[in-house]
Design a protein around this motif. Structure first.
Motif, PDB file in Angstrom:
ATOM      1  N   THR A   1      36.272  26.142  15.690  1.00  0.00           N
ATOM      2  CA  THR A   1      36.069  24.795  16.230  1.00  0.00           C
ATOM      3  C   THR A   1      37.377  24.165  16.694  1.00  0.00           C
ATOM      4  OG1 THR A   1      36.215  23.890  13.985  1.00  0.00           O
ATOM      5  CG2 THR A   1      34.013  24.309  14.866  1.00  0.00           C
TER       6      THR A   1
ATOM      7  N   SER B   1      42.256  19.778  14.591  1.00  0.00           N
ATOM      8  CA  SER B   1      41.949  18.355  14.550  1.00  0.00           C
ATOM      9  C   SER B   1      42.242  17.663  15.882  1.00  0.00           C
ATOM     10  CB  SER B   1      42.778  17.682  13.446  1.00  0.00           C
ATOM     11  OG  SER B   1      42.562  16.287  13.438  1.00  0.00           O
TER      12      SER B   1
ATOM     13  N   ALA C   1      35.928  21.156  20.059  1.00  0.00           N
ATOM     14  CA  ALA C   1      35.119  21.251  18.842  1.00  0.00           C
ATOM     15  C   ALA C   1      33.635  21.082  19.130  1.00  0.00           C
ATOM     16  CB  ALA C   1      35.567  20.200  17.821  1.00  0.00           C
TER      17      ALA C   1
ATOM     18  N   TYR D   1      33.867  24.827  10.542  1.00  0.00           N
ATOM     19  CA  TYR D   1      34.259  23.438  10.357  1.00  0.00           C
ATOM     20  C   TYR D   1      33.998  22.959   8.930  1.00  0.00           C
ATOM     21  CZ  TYR D   1      34.590  18.406  10.940  1.00  0.00           C
ATOM     22  OH  TYR D   1      34.957  17.094  10.815  1.00  0.00           O
TER      23      TYR D   1
ATOM     24  N   SER E   1      34.879  19.269   7.020  1.00  0.00           N
ATOM     25  CA  SER E   1      35.482  17.939   7.169  1.00  0.00           C
ATOM     26  C   SER E   1      36.538  17.664   6.109  1.00  0.00           C
ATOM     27  CB  SER E   1      34.391  16.864   7.097  1.00  0.00           C
ATOM     28  OG  SER E   1      33.734  16.906   5.844  1.00  0.00           O
TER      29      SER E   1
ATOM     30  N   GLN F   1      41.531  20.311  10.228  1.00  0.00           N
ATOM     31  CA  GLN F   1      40.393  20.182  11.130  1.00  0.00           C
ATOM     32  C   GLN F   1      39.977  18.734  11.346  1.00  0.00           C
ATOM     33  OE1 GLN F   1      37.105  22.657   9.936  1.00  0.00           O
ATOM     34  NE2 GLN F   1      38.125  24.531  10.557  1.00  0.00           N
ATOM     35  N   ASN F   2      40.381  17.842  10.469  1.00  0.00           N
ATOM     36  CA  ASN F   2      39.938  16.447  10.573  1.00  0.00           C
ATOM     37  C   ASN F   2      41.068  15.478  10.241  1.00  0.00           C
ATOM     38  OD1 ASN F   2      37.900  14.618  11.197  1.00  0.00           O
ATOM     39  ND2 ASN F   2      37.257  14.416   9.076  1.00  0.00           N
TER      40      ASN F   2
ATOM     41  N   GLY G   1      40.752  12.278  12.307  1.00  0.00           N
ATOM     42  CA  GLY G   1      39.471  11.587  12.252  1.00  0.00           C
ATOM     43  C   GLY G   1      38.868  11.359  13.619  1.00  0.00           C
TER      44      GLY G   1
ATOM     45  N   PRO H   1      35.522  14.945  15.816  1.00  0.00           N
ATOM     46  CA  PRO H   1      35.109  15.943  14.823  1.00  0.00           C
ATOM     47  C   PRO H   1      33.927  16.762  15.336  1.00  0.00           C
ATOM     48  CG  PRO H   1      34.230  13.808  14.229  1.00  0.00           C
ATOM     49  CD  PRO H   1      35.128  13.581  15.420  1.00  0.00           C
ATOM     50  N   HIS H   2      33.784  17.949  14.828  1.00  0.00           N
ATOM     51  CA  HIS H   2      32.652  18.793  15.191  1.00  0.00           C
ATOM     52  C   HIS H   2      31.354  18.174  14.677  1.00  0.00           C
ATOM     53  CE1 HIS H   2      30.203  22.311  15.871  1.00  0.00           C
ATOM     54  NE2 HIS H   2      29.884  22.344  14.594  1.00  0.00           N
TER      55      HIS H   2
END
Length: 980
Positions: A860, A863, A868, A906, A908, A913-914, A917, A920-921
């Motif tokens: 994905t 961030s 994503a 993914y 969170s 990856q986040n 914020g 996001p996926h």
């Protein structure tokens, strides 16, 4: 290849036959035939070719044929004289068989195609001579064809519904915005998949807040006649920058409106749609839960079209209006979006805080939409007009002019307002608006005797888009003198913070031609070549008035001009009739200029030194003095007031005094701060230009009478888009150097074509394996703090290492008797983005690297990356099953589509990856939809269609649903069509 078995046709009706001796139907005839009755011309053609002509005299009664001069093959001349007659010709050995065109046309054999040269080979045929439903299986690349019947049958509630169930194709953000954002094999956005309508392109990139961005092309399916989708790079006039593929749409033609033999005609199509209710005007509206049926629904539509087909002139004039309100979500399957969440309860026991964990059910995105409840902000009211005259200058050339007007008022809510919403319902925002004008002029010329001018095309077009849409950024949307709203979530606040009034213009020109060389020594060689040009401009709408505050604080709409040109050449060589080779390439160059200046307020940086005097019992604060840095921004002894004795001490109410006069024995150093100087440094808009070359190669083979195979390697360059090259929402003020994307795609395909696999069974099937890699893929990504100012965000548009998708596609069609079936499927074995530099940035960030190893590649992305939500479902399957009765006047069928979830990694909770914020996926889940339809032809000029979409009333979220909008529940549609 095995020829069509139509000899039974000659036995079933009284027929006329002409001609006897054998003759090669692909040989060149030298023609000199004057305009006369069609029957006479056909007899002369058959006689000169020494072929047998089989036909019903009633078919050609009262029809005339144009003048024929010069060399032509039998197939080519038959296409020419039968054009717009409602008659089709099939060559079976030495026999020419004429029959009436029907809605369910028989399949086309390779041996019956118009050829590029003296004989046919894979990839060397004239696509215009092929029935659209057969073209995907004869092309030596991946292609999908949709005709007007398919578009009408699966028109759906939203514009993107007509592209559902197509292998390798998805539509992003299908339920919020009234447009389409086409995804082909995981590639979408920023002109990666241009949507071309009557030779013109209209698309706009819009901001979706913390959810990311969307690329929108506004279309009216009610005025679309055909759709052709090429997957992967296309070396054609429309293929400039198309690293993902091209979607080519044609608006209504006279054949869509006129009955056979008519010169003038009117088509009226209208109906009603259930599950639709007018949107409420209350910003705080409560969603309703009583979905209307077909009779009580507020959904309605009508379109009227007039056409005339004269000897030298065609004209289509059409108007369409569709008024669909908010729809209601489905009832079944809402719980699929629930998930278990671990929460902690803290209690104080014996003076100590003790944590107790428990599992609760989180309804996820389903918390905004209850089963069977109204989905706010999904209404769409649009009106379209089409005027399209075509001048047939002579038998070899034509000029088509086209004007389209599209106006839409549609529901829209900023996706970030859904993401940030902590309640269980949403607001009913005001409607967004689009006003689009499109103009095009297309000239075609085919020389009857010069093989170097086989297919000359010239195209000039222009689109103008005036947008008033609620998709602005609260950080950069101009306030135009309005006060800053206290919150983001009130009706007046939305108007100030989110209403973006913008304008975009596009102008394009392209010219292309085909030249053919052939000889007994080297076979057939074709050259397709041309030049394409586009200019794109974006900026504020004409009614936008920037205030001085907007200017000083860089609150502006994106504003820039982009120019791109390319030349292309595609060569095909067929040394023998079962084999052909392809080689070609495209050279592209572009430049872009940003028109916004960036203003940065001039400030003075300093540190405060607090001076104190300490005695035995007291600590007296005397005042403070500023420590200014040197020209390099450094604080040293050379400029420290405590060392140099130079500086002014602020004593408060007592005024100020030189530091040399102050008696102090203690100093405290504060943090660095700054003050405004009341002036600004202006940085002019950025500009860039780049160029590059992308080649392609292919080999195509006819393995047997029924099997075709091809292997293709295609490259393509996509120059940075105007959004990626200008300052604005969503990214840092830094405009980084960006390299063009470089797609390198591999594809292997096999097609099977048979008109008599078993008794009466017609079969078409194709399987393809694709391995697509886009090097230097451009997306938003994390940048280091060294490139940031104190008020900037840590995301900018830039290159990643690569974006890769691999997988298999299958499509097929079966017909036997009145039964037909279309089966298709897609399976992705890989979809991932790689960026070693960004991965290392997160590894080096102590606040992000909290969960162990961070890979260089992710399914994905990382961030903040837009990719994503471009990851398609790993598995998808579609089946259309139907049967026709009463001489094909009654058609009953169903479509079943399975859409799986994407194969992602993914999480969170993973900060890499986040971390931001943002973007996001969206965790979509698998769902199955069943549609059903009945179409009945009441008379020759009147038919009725009834269809039900989502028959089982499923609650679902579309794949690539950027805005978290639930799809429509069970929806029926009744359509009446009459032709006069």
């Amino acid at each position: 290849m095995k020829k069509m078995q139509l000899s039974s046709l000659a036995l079933a009706i009284g027929l006329s036959t002409v001609g006897v001796e054998a003759y090669a139907s692909s040989d060149i005839l030298m023609l000199d035939i004057k305009p006369q009755p069609l029957e006479t011309t056909l007899n002369l053609i058959a006689t000169q070719a020494n072929m047998t002509l089989v036909f019903d005299p009633k078919l050609v009664d009262s029809l005339t044929a144009p003048q024929l001069q010069g060399p032509a093959t039998v197939r080519d001349v038959l296409m020419q004289v039968l054009n717009n007659t409602g008659i089709e010709a099939t060559i079976d050995g030495n026999t020419i068989i004429l029959k009436k065109l029907s809605n369910s046309q028989s399949a086309t054999e390779l041996s019956a195609l118009s050829v590029v040269g003296s004989y046919i080979a894979p990839g060397m045929f004239d696509e215009a001579s092929v029935e659209s439903q057969d073209l995907p299986y004869l092309k030596t690349s991946s292609n999908v064809q949709l005709n007007s019947g398919y578009i009408e049958q699966f028109r759906g509630t939203s514009a993107g519904d007509m592209l559902k169930g197509i292998p390798g194709v998805e539509v992003g953000e299908a339920r919020n915005g009234g447009a389409i954002d086409v995804n082909i094999r995981g590639v979408q956005g920023q002109n990666r998949v241009p949507v071309v309508v009557d030779g013109s392109i209209q698309s706009t990139t819009v901001y979706r807040g913390y959810a990311g961005i969307a690329d929108r092309s506004y279309i009216d399916p009610d005025l679309i006649s055909t759709v052709s989708i090429d997957k992967g790079p296309t070396n054609s006039a429309q293929g400039m920058g198309a690293v993902g593929g091209v979607v080519v749409m044609e608006t209504l033609k006279s054949d869509d409106i006129l009955r056979n033999g008519q010169q003038h005609g009117v088509r009226i199509k209208g109906g009603m749609q259930s599950n639709s209710i007018d949107a409420q005007s209350d910003f705080d509206a409560t969603p309703r839960n009583d979905a209307p049926d077909l009779v009580t629904s507020d959904g309605e539509f009508i379109n009227i079209a007039y056409a005339t087909a004269q000897e030298g002139f065609d004209l289509v004039v059409a108007a369409s209006h569709r008024d669909i309100g908010n729809y209601f979500a489905g009832n079944d399957g809402r719980e699929r979006y629930f998930y278990d969440e671990e929460v902690s309860d803290w209690k104080q026991i014996d003076g100590e805080w003790v944590e107790k964990k428990r599992i609760v059910i989180n309804e996820g995105i389903a918390r905004f939409y209850k089963s069977g409840e109204e989905v706010l902000n999904t209404s769409n009211k649009n009106t379209s007009v089409l005027v399209k005259p075509t001048f047939h200058i002579n038998d070899d050339s034509s000029l088509e002019l086209s004007y389209r007007k599209y106006k839409a008022v549609y529901g829209e809510i900023m996706a970030s307002q859904i993401f940030r919403n902590t309640g269980d319902t949403l607001k009913q925002w005001k409607s967004s608006e689009q006003d689009i004008d499109t103009y095009s002029a297309r000239y075609k010329y085919t020389s009857p005797d010069n093989p170097l001018l086989k297919n000359l095309k010239v195209n000039l077009w222009h689109t103008s888009t005036d947008s008033k849409a609620y998709n602005g950024s609260v950080f950069s949307n101009p306030r135009e003198g309005n006060e800053r709203p206290p919150t983001h979530d009130c009706e007046s606040c939305v108007d100030v913070l989110y209403l973006a009034k913008t304008e975009s213009l596009r102008t394009g020109f392209d010219i292309s031609n085909q030249s053919i060389l052939q000889g007994t020594d080297y076979g057939v060689i074709s050259f397709d070549y041309g030049y394409s040009f586009q200019k794109e401009s974006i900026g504020p709408g004409s009614d936008v008035q920037y205030s001085q505050e907007d200017i000083d604080t860089n609150r502006f709409h994106r504003d820039g001009d982009r120019y791109e040109s390319s030349v292309f050449l595609q060569t095909k060589w067929s040394p023998v009739d079962w084999l052909s080779f392809e080689a070609g390439g495209r050279y592209s160059w572009f430049r872009v200029q940003e028109n916004n200046d960036y203003r940065e307020e001039d400030v003075r940086r300093f540190k405060e030194i607090f001076l104190l005097k300490q005695s035995d019992e007291t600590l007296e604060r005397i005042g403070h003095v500023r420590w200014l840095p040197d020209e390099n921004g450094d604080y040293t002894d050379a400029n420290d007031p405590r060392v140099t004795g130079v500086g002014t001490v602020n004593l408060g109410e007592l005024g100020s005094v030189d530091i040399s006069e102050v008696d102090y024995n203690l100093a405290f150093l504060g943090f660095e701060t700054q003050e405004s100087l009341g002036t600004y440094t202006v940085y002019p808009g950025a500009s860039r230009k780049q160029n590059g070359f992308a080649p392609n190669f292919a080999v195509n083979m006819q393995l047997s009478e029924s099997w075709l195979a091809y292997a293709r390697y295609s490259e393509a360059l996509r120059m940075p888009s105007i959004m990626e090259s200008t300052r604005g929402w969503s990214v840092s003020r830094n405009i980084l150097d960006i390299r063009p994307e470089h797609a390198k795609n591999k594809e292997i395909g096999f097609s099977f074509i048979s008109d008599d696999l078993f008794t009466g069974l017609t079969m078409r099937a194709k399987v393809a394996y694709f391995d697509n890699k886009i090097e230097d893929y451009i997306t938003r990504h994390t940048i280091s703090d060294d490139n940031l100012s104190a008020t900037d965000i840590g995301l900018a548009m830039g290159n990643t290492d690569s974006f890769n998708t691999k997988g298999f596609e299958f499509q097929s069609r079966f017909e036997v008797g009145g039964f037909y079936a279309d089966l298709s499927a897609t399976y992705y074995t890989e979809a991932e983005l790689c960026d070693a530099e960004v991965a290392q940035t997160f590894r080096d960030n102590p606040y992000a690297n909290r969960q162990g190893d961070i890979p260089d590649c992710s399914k994905t992305g990382f961030s903040g990356m837009y990719v994503a939500n471009h990851i398609p479902p790993q598995k998808s399957v579609a089946a259309i099953l139907g049967v026709k009765f009463l001489d094909d006047s009654l058609d009953i069928g169903t479509r079943i589509t399975y859409t799986g979830k994407p194969d992602t990694d993914y999480d969170s909770k993973l900060s890499w990856q986040n971390y931001h914020g943002s973007a996001p996926h969206v965790p979509t889940v698998a769902y199955t939809l069943i549609d059903a339809y009945i179409n009945y032809k009441i008379t020759d000029n009147m038919d009725v269609n009834f269809n039900i979409a989502n028959l089982t009333n499923e609650f679902y979220l579309d794949a690539l649903a950027l805005s978290l909008i639930a799809g429509p529940g069970r929806t029926s549609q009744l359509t009446f069509t009459a032709r006069f």
